[in-house]
Design an enzyme around this catalytic site. Structure first.
Site, PDB file in Angstrom:
ATOM      1  N   ASP A 157      28.660  37.068  38.356  1.00  0.00           N
ATOM      2  CA  ASP A 157      29.550  38.439  37.544  1.00  0.00           C
ATOM      3  C   ASP A 157      29.435  38.078  35.950  1.00  0.00           C
ATOM      4  OD1 ASP A 157      31.831  40.396  37.931  1.00  0.00           O
ATOM      5  OD2 ASP A 157      32.405  38.813  36.008  1.00  0.00           O
ATOM      6  N   GLU A 191      30.732  38.513  32.136  1.00  0.00           N
ATOM      7  CA  GLU A 191      31.571  38.732  31.123  1.00  0.00           C
ATOM      8  C   GLU A 191      31.092  39.321  29.679  1.00  0.00           C
ATOM      9  OE1 GLU A 191      34.317  39.928  31.939  1.00  0.00           O
ATOM     10  OE2 GLU A 191      34.508  39.523  33.583  1.00  0.00           O
ATOM     11  N   HIS A 201      39.262  40.102  35.493  1.00  0.00           N
ATOM     12  CA  HIS A 201      38.747  40.159  34.085  1.00  0.00           C
ATOM     13  C   HIS A 201      37.470  38.540  33.902  1.00  0.00           C
ATOM     14  CE1 HIS A 201      37.973  44.365  34.256  1.00  0.00           C
ATOM     15  NE2 HIS A 201      39.177  44.580  33.997  1.00  0.00           N
ATOM     16  N   ASP A 261      35.614  36.405  39.377  1.00  0.00           N
ATOM     17  CA  ASP A 261      35.327  38.055  39.994  1.00  0.00           C
ATOM     18  C   ASP A 261      34.552  37.673  40.901  1.00  0.00           C
ATOM     19  OD1 ASP A 261      36.612  39.224  38.628  1.00  0.00           O
ATOM     20  OD2 ASP A 261      35.522  39.845  36.615  1.00  0.00           O
TER      21      ASP A 261
END
Length: 611
Positions: free
Chosen positions: A53, A55, A194, A199
């Site tokens: 994952d 960001e 987040h 995540d």
């Protein structure tokens, strides 16, 4: 699973020989294929998944940067390791992103740049299957970063849990397929917040939850996972075993029902892989889904070459007329245009070509196209269009309106005798058999006159008539040229250095075979030719096979690299024949259909579970 035996149905067709020096003329070399995991599929239990994952500072990799990478490596449900790092994006993080993720400029100030963090991640994920929720986003950012900084991007297999959830779950299960919603549905031990690592941990639980739903449906391999769709019913998916005994070889396959009736015939370069695709999401045709529901067995016929497979497919479709095949089922329904044999011949549409020395044009797939070709001939030649029988010396009667218009020489009232009329008939025969220019000039002149009067719709009608005639004449001339040859032997070099050879007799494929690399080619091809079936000459201009089979053979013969080994007779087309005019017609039609349109969408229906 219980494997179903396969058997080869008895059917007329070309003989297949794999030539081997020193053995009998009908010997075959058994080609063994050792099973591998690639052939059986890659079991999910043997895979290591890297669930990742990211960001980022925005939604597009060309204008945004990565701020955090989190990944979890799992195998058979066990966590093998975790990876997490903040990434300095090289600029300020937008305030709304900082509020959403909790990652601030101060947190990433001392973090490594992406060109330092990415190699570490790639080493962590080496040899794994990448998994992400909305994988195009995460994998797209990682691949873009690798390209931008000159790193090699491995060819990862990728699983998208969001896409998979849309296929597995319905709206009764979960109102949407967001990560937070799915994490609650599968009771994940980690709540998505987040942040990349949290995540990724939640995505691991979602992945395992989806695997639990898919296991009872028979999804056990990565290939089945990639092609899974709820559109494929469990009953349909359970029939995958029908492909288990099929070979990885070119040939023809036949789906049959529980009464042995043939439902569908197809051909493929890899029988097993092609048949397995019928039980996955790659098959989208509704009628084929219906056929799979009725199928009880699949029979395979191995073929030496792809041409032999295509020919066998045509013959089997014509013989069995499977209800789920749309093409090639009724070759006997084709129409022919015949110049009749009588004192004053005319043009007549017939179903069969007889050995009566008449001139034929065709075949036509529809009566409408045949009538267009008839109209083109009548435009150029003033032969009679009535259907009544006329004696050699007709008496009485009155001429029809076509005679008054100069469109008919009116033999019915004695305006022309048999000899004078025969000159027009010979011109018709010449236009069909050798040179269509008289028809083209007559119809083109009519088109130009109509276009000058801005009567474009009428001009297009005559264009279609000319196209129908020219294409039919080209087909007849090419087909009859091959049909006249008692035997033609041709070969084509294969990718491994061997040869594939075919024996064609009177336009029919009589034998096919493969010469292995390193084998004396001529001696081996002689073995293939000696096993060819005997073919009786047909009435001209027809071949000893269906027209579609002969056209397939011609396409193979006309490709680059073909070597003619033997030719009995003459294989030639007229220098001024119709084939030279087809390219011009194709260009004309391409110009007509290539006009830009305001609506060029190709819409198709898609399926997903009711949500």
């Amino acid at each position: 699973m219980t494997a179903q035996p396969t058997s080869e149905p008895t059917t007329s067709g070309a003989s297949t020989t794999r030539a081997v020096p020193g053995q009998g003329t009908q010997s075959r070399v058994p080609v063994g294929v050792q099973a591998s995991f690639d052939e059986l599929g890659t079991p999910l239990r043997d895979l290591t998944f890297c669930v990742v994952d990211l960001e980022t500072t925005g939604g597009a990799p060309d204008s945004s940067e990565i701020t955090e990478i989190g990944a979890v490596k799992v195998r058979t449900g066990e966590v093998l390791g975790e990876f997490q790092t903040l990434v300095n994006p090289g600029g300020s993080i937008p305030p709304f992103i900082a509020v959403l993720t909790g990652i601030t400029d101060a947190m990433v100030a001392d973090a490594p740049a992406v060109d330092q963090a990415l190699p570490a991640f790639l080493e962590f994920a080496q040899g794994c299957v990448l998994v992400a929720h909305n994988a195009p986003f995460d994998v797209g950012f990682l691949r873009a970063a690798a390209t931008r900084h000159g790193f090699w991007w491995p060819s990862f297999d990728v699983v998208d849990t969001a896409r998979l959830a849309r296929r597995v779950l319905t709206r009764d299960d979960a109102p949407n397929c967001k990560l937070g919603t799915l994490a609650r549905y599968f009771r994940s031990a980690t709540t998505p917040n987040h942040r990349a690592l949290a995540d990724a941990r939640a995505t691991v639980d979602v992945l395992h939850g989806l695997f639990e739903r898919l296991g009872p449906l028979g999804v056990q391999t990565l290939e089945e996972l990639s092609t899974f769709s709820s559109r494929v019913s469990p009953a349909q998916r359970r029939k995958r075993h029908l492909a288990d005994r099929l070979p990885h070889a070119p040939g023809v396959y036949l789906f049959t029902d529980d009464h042995g009736r043939v439902l569908y015939v197809g051909t493929s370069k890899d029988l097993r892989t092609r048949v397995r695709s019928y039980f996955t999401a790659s098959e989208t045709r509704s009628r084929i889904g219906e056929m799979i529901g009725l199928a009880a067995d699949v029979t395979a016929i191995e073929c030496a070459t792809s041409l032999e497979a295509a020919v066998r497919e045509l013959r089997l479709i014509a013989a069995h007329k499977p209800r789920y095949n749309r093409r090639s089922r009724f070759p006997e329904r084709a129409s022919w245009l015949k110049v009749t044999i009588e004192p004053f011949p005319r043009l007549s549409l017939v179903r069969d070509v007889k050995a009566d020395s008449a001139t034929y044009l065709g075949p036509f797939g529809s009566r409408k196209v045949a009538e267009q070709a008839v109209a083109a001939l009548h435009e150029a030649f003033p032969i009679r269009q009535c259907t009544q029988k006329l004696s050699r010396s007709p008496r009485g009667g009155s001429a029809c309106v076509l005679a008054d218009m100069g469109r008919c020489v009116a033999p019915c009232v004695g305006e022309v005798d048999v000899a004078g009329y025969a000159a027009h008939v010979e011109a018709v025969k010449a236009a069909i058999a050798t040179d269509p220019r008289d028809v083209i000039e007559a119809v083109s002149g009519r088109i130009q006159r109509l276009a000058a009067q801005t009567r474009y719709e009428e001009a297009s009608v005559h264009r279609d008539r000319m196209a129908a005639f020219v294409r039919a004449a080209a087909r007849t001339q090419r087909m009859s040229a091959l049909a006249r040859c008692p035997e033609l032997v041709a070969a084509l070099r294969t990718a491994d250095g061997g040869w594939e050879a075919h024996v064609v007799r009177h336009g029919r494929l009589a034998s096919a075979g493969v010469v292995p690399p390193g084998t004396p080619a001529r001696a081996a091809i002689d073995v293939i030719a000696s096993a060819a079936e005997t073919v009786e000459p047909p009435p001209p201009p027809t071949p000893a096979a269906t027209v579609e089979e002969t056209e397939r053979i011609l396409r193979w013969l006309e490709q680059p690299g073909i070597r003619l080994v033997e030719l009995d007779g003459e294989w030639s087309c007229p220098l001024d024949g119709a084939q030279r005019h087809t390219a011009w017609l194709d260009t004309a039609y391409a110009g007509h259909t290539g006009v830009p349109s305001d609506d060029t969408r190709h819409l198709r229906t898609t399926h997903q579970p009711a949500r």
